[in-house]
Design a protein around this motif. Structure first.
Motif, PDB file in Angstrom:
ATOM      1  N   TYR A 109       0.837  -1.204   0.000  1.00  0.00           N
ATOM      2  CA  TYR A 109       0.000   0.000   0.000  1.00  0.00           C
ATOM      3  C   TYR A 109       0.874   1.257   0.000  1.00  0.00           C
ATOM      4  N   THR A 167      -1.909  -1.681  11.324  1.00  0.00           N
ATOM      5  CA  THR A 167      -2.501  -0.483  10.707  1.00  0.00           C
ATOM      6  C   THR A 167      -1.578   0.712  10.872  1.00  0.00           C
ATOM      7  N   THR A 174      -6.077  -3.866   4.163  1.00  0.00           N
ATOM      8  CA  THR A 174      -6.971  -3.682   5.315  1.00  0.00           C
ATOM      9  C   THR A 174      -7.881  -4.882   5.525  1.00  0.00           C
ATOM     10  N   ASP A 175      -8.296  -5.537   4.464  1.00  0.00           N
ATOM     11  CA  ASP A 175      -9.121  -6.748   4.620  1.00  0.00           C
ATOM     12  C   ASP A 175      -8.356  -7.825   5.390  1.00  0.00           C
ATOM     13  N   LYS A 231      -4.155  -5.748  15.114  1.00  0.00           N
ATOM     14  CA  LYS A 231      -4.730  -4.905  14.053  1.00  0.00           C
ATOM     15  C   LYS A 231      -4.176  -3.491  14.135  1.00  0.00           C
ATOM     16  N   GLU A 262      -7.946  -6.651   9.070  1.00  0.00           N
ATOM     17  CA  GLU A 262      -9.214  -6.733   9.809  1.00  0.00           C
ATOM     18  C   GLU A 262      -9.645  -8.169  10.072  1.00  0.00           C
ATOM     19  N   ILE A 305      -0.282   0.974   7.149  1.00  0.00           N
ATOM     20  CA  ILE A 305      -1.255   1.854   6.495  1.00  0.00           C
ATOM     21  C   ILE A 305      -0.892   3.314   6.762  1.00  0.00           C
ATOM     22  N   LEU A 362      -5.053  -0.798  -0.755  1.00  0.00           N
ATOM     23  CA  LEU A 362      -5.568  -0.435   0.564  1.00  0.00           C
ATOM     24  C   LEU A 362      -6.629  -1.433   1.003  1.00  0.00           C
ATOM     25  N   LYS A 363      -7.539  -1.760   0.107  1.00  0.00           N
ATOM     26  CA  LYS A 363      -8.602  -2.706   0.440  1.00  0.00           C
ATOM     27  C   LYS A 363      -8.026  -4.086   0.743  1.00  0.00           C
TER      28      LYS A 363
END
Length: 141
Positions: free
Chosen positions: A19, A105, A89-90, A101, A93, A109, A85-86
Motif C-alpha cells: 500500500y 494499521t 486492510t481486509d 490490528k 481486519e 497503512i 488499501l482494500k
C-alpha cells in the motif's frame, strides 16, 4: 527463527508494504503531471543567439499525447492504490486480536515508526515488536 518462517514473514511484510508503495507511485506521477503541465504554461527560454518566431504555440499534439499518457498512468496508479488499501486492510481486519490490528494499521497503512507506535499504544518498543511478530504469525495470506 528458522528460514521458512523468516521467508514467510518477509512475504507478508512485502504484501503489507504494497500500500505504501502504491502511495509513492501515485505521488511520483502527480509530480510528473504537474511538471508537464507547468512546462506547457512556461515555455523554455532558448538563449542560442538565433532568431526564433514569436507568438507561435508550436505543435500541441506531442504535448497532448504525453499529458494523456501520464493522466492515464496516474488514474491506474490511483486505482491500484485503492485496491491495495482494500486488500491490506481486509487481511488486517481478519485478525482477531485488536492490538495486532492496531500495530499493523499504524505501521503499514499510516506508515508510523516504531517509537511513534509505542507512544500511541502506550507500550514499550519491545512489546510493540512482540505484538507485531504475533500479528505476522496470525496474518493469513
Amino acid at each position: 527463527m528458522n528460514d521458512e518462517i523468516r521467508k514467510e514473514n518477509d512475504r507478508k511484510k512485502l504484501f503489507l508494504w504494497s500500500y505504501q508503495d502504491a502511495i509513492r507511485d501515485v505521488s511520483r506521477l502527480e509530480i510528473r503531471l504537474r511538471e508537464v503541465k507547468q512546462m506547457r504554461i512556461i515555455p523554455a527560454f532558448v538563449a542560442d543567439g538565433m532568431p526564433h518566431g514569436s507568438g507561435g504555440t508550436g505543435d500541441l499534439s506531442g504535448y497532448a499525447a504525453q499529458l494523456d499518457s501520464l493522466e492515464r498512468r496516474y488514474l491506474k496508479a490511483r486505482y491500484r492504490r485503492i485496491r491495495q488499501l482494500k486488500a491490506v486492510t481486509d487481511r488486517i481486519e481478519a485478525l482477531t486480536e485488536q492490538r495486532e490490528k492496531d500495530v499493523l494499521t499504524y505501521r503499514y497503512i499510516l506508515d508510523m515508526g516504531w517509537e511513534e507506535i509505542s507512544v500511541k499504544m502506550k507500550y514499550s518498543w519491545q512489546h510493540v515488536h512482540r505484538i507485531h511478530a504475533s500479528a505476522l504469525r496470525n496474518l493469513k495470506m
